[in-house]
Design an enzyme around this catalytic site. Structure first.
Site, short mmCIF file in Angstrom:
data_model
loop_
_atom_site.label_atom_id
_atom_site.label_comp_id
_atom_site.label_asym_id
_atom_site.label_seq_id
_atom_site.Cartn_x
_atom_site.Cartn_y
_atom_site.Cartn_z
CE1 TYR A 103 -3.67 2.63 0.99
CE2 TYR A 103 -1.75 3.64 2.33
CZ TYR A 103 -3.00 3.83 1.59
OH TYR A 103 -3.70 5.03 1.81
CD GLU A 107 -6.27 4.64 -0.75
OE1 GLU A 107 -5.99 4.79 0.31
OE2 GLU A 107 -7.22 5.07 -1.58
#
Length: 387
Positions: free
Chosen positions: A109, A197
Site C-alpha cells: 500500500y 492512493e
C-alpha cells in the site's frame, strides 16, 4: 476533484510509471474486442466509479475467457455498486475497464497526500496492501509507516532509506521501490494533487513495481493551471446540486438532514452545522455563499437547497464583514417571492449594514423567523423542522 482508475493509469503512463495494459469499454461488444486485443488471457473486469472498496463489493472480476468477460461486463454495466465509500445509495456503473492479468508476487500500500496540519506532503506505506488495508489501519497501525516531506526541501534519499529500513522492504526491491516513490512524488507536485492512493502497489515475479489500482484527487483551486486535468472531470459521478453550485460560485455539499443551511464563510458554515446538531437537528447541507455574494447568488443558493425534498426548514446565518447584510436580505426577499418558499425560514444577520438588512426583511411582509444570535437561530430552525 476525483478521477477514475483508467484516467489515473493514463496519467501514470504519461509520467513514466508503468502500469498493466487496459482498455475502457462501455458495452459488451467493446469488452469482447478489448479482451481479444489484450491477448485473450486472464483479465480483470473493473467497474469505474469514484469510490474505493470495489473489490469487496463485487466490482472487480477476474475472467479467463471471452465469454466470461462479456458476462461480467454485462452484469456490471448499468448496475448500482454499493461500497463502504458510496453510502447505501451506491453509484451507477457506466464504464468498465478491462485490464490484462498480472503475475503478482506481493501487494503493498502506498499513498501520497497533503498534510494540512504540518503543511507538508506525507507518504504512507505498508507491506500489508490489498482489500483489507482499512482493517490493518484500525487493528495494527504499527504496520503503516509515514514519511513527512517538507516541500521547501524536497524528498531526500536518506528519508527513503529510513522508510525502507523501518518497513523492512527486501533488498532486491530497494532500487525499484526508491525509483517508484521518487516518480510518484514528482507527479504529485507536477499536477497539484491532494492525494494519490495506490492499493495494491504490486511486486511482480521479476521484482517490477507497478500500481494495480490508482485513486487520485486534485486541489480544485489549482485546476486553472491544469486544463488537461480539469477536462478529466466526470460530472455524472458528482451530485448534480454540487455541480450546479460550482457553476454559480457556491460551495455546496449535500448531507442527509432536513435543515437547509445558507451561510457565508466555510468556518461559520461548519459551526452552523455543529450547533444545529447540538440542538438535536440534522443539517441537510453545507453551503458557503462566500464573502462577496450577490442577490443572484443568494437566489441560486435557495434553489439548490430547496431542490432537496427532505428539507423542512432553512437557516440563513450571515455575519457581514465584506458581505453586506442588506444585499443578503434583498436576495432572501427576491428568492422567497420568486420561488414561493413555503417552509419555515429562520434568518440571523449580523455585521455590516445589519439594521438595513433587518428593515428590508421586516418591510417585505414575508413570514420570516428572525434570530438575534446563532444559537437562537439554530434552536428555532430545529423546532421549525420538527413542525
Amino acid at each position: 476533484m476525483n478521477i477514475h482508475e483508467y484516467q489515473a493509469k493514463k496519467l501514470f503512463s504519461e509520467n513514466h510509471i508503468s502500469t498493466p495494459k487496459g482498455i475502457l469499454v462501455t458495452s459488451v461488444e467493446e469488452a469482447e474486442k478489448a479482451f481479444e486485443k489484450l491477448g485473450g488471457g486472464i483479465c480483470a473486469v473493473k467497474a469505474q466509479i469514484h469510490a474505493g472498496g470495489r473489490g469487496k463489493a463485487g466490482g472487480v472480476k477476474i475472467v479467463k475467457t471471452s465469454k466470461d468477460c462479456i458476462e461480467e461486463t454485462k452484469k456490471l454495466l448499468g448496475s448500482t455498486l454499493v461500497t463502504h465509500q458510496t453510502g447505501p445509495q451506491g453509484k451507477k456503473v457506466r464504464k468498465v475497464y478491462v485490464e490484462e492479468g498480472t503475475q503478482i508476487c506481493k501487494e503493498y500500500y502506498l499513498s501520497c497526500l497533503v498534510d494540512r496540519e504540518s503543511a507538508n506532503i506525507t507518504l504512507m506505506f505498508s507491506k500489508e496492501g490489498g482489500m483489507d488495508i482499512e482493517e490493518v489501519a484500525a487493528k495494527t497501525p504499527e504496520k503503516i509507516f509515514t514519511l513527512s516531506v517538507d516541500t521547501t526541501i524536497g524528498l531526500k534519499d536518506y528519508q527513503l532509506r529510513q522508510l525502507i529500513f523501518d518497513s523492512k522492504v527486501p533488498q532486491e526491491e530497494t532500487k525499484n521501490f526508491t525509483g517508484f516513490v521518487k516518480s510518484l512524488y514528482k507527479l504529485f507536485l507536477k499536477h497539484d494533487f491532494s492525494m494519490i492512493e495506490i492499493n495494491p502497489l504490486i511486486v511482480t515475479n521479476e521484482n517490477k513495481i507497478m500500481p494495480l489500482d490508482g485513486k487520485m484527487s486534485f486541489d480544485e483551486n489549482s485546476l486553472y493551471r491544469h486544463p488537461n486535468i480539469k477536462a478529466l472531470r466526470d460530472f455524472e459521478e458528482e451530485d448534480p446540486r454540487e455541480v450546479e453550485a460550482s457553476e454559480h460560485g457556491l460551495s455546496y455539499i449535500g448531507l442527509d438532514g432536513n435543515i437547509g443551511c445558507l451561510v457565508n464563510g466555510a468556518g461559520l458554515a461548519m459551526a452552523t452545522m455543529d450547533i444545529i446538531k447540538h440542538y438535536g437537528g440534522e443539517p441537510a447541507n453545507f453551503l458557503d455563499v462566500g464573502g462577496g455574494a450577490s442577490e443572484d447568488m443568494v437566489k441560486n443558493a435557495f434553489k439548490i437547497i430547496l431542490r432537496d425534498k427532505k428539507v423542512k426548514a432553512v437557516f440563513v446565518n450571515i455575519f457581514g464583514g465584506i458581505m453586506r447584510c442588506d444585499v443578503i436580505a434583498r436576495g432572501i426577499v427576491t428568492a422567497s417571492q420568486e420561488l414561493k418558499i413555503s417552509i419555515p425560514l429562520v434568518v440571523r444577520l449580523e455585521g455590516t449594514n445589519v439594521q438595513q438588512g433587518k428593515q428590508i426583511l421586516h418591510e417585505s411582509g414575508l413570514s420570516i423567523l428572525p434570530a438575534d444570535y446563532m444559537s437562537d437561530g439554530a434552536e428555532k430552525a430545529v423546532q421549525a423542522a420538527r413542525g
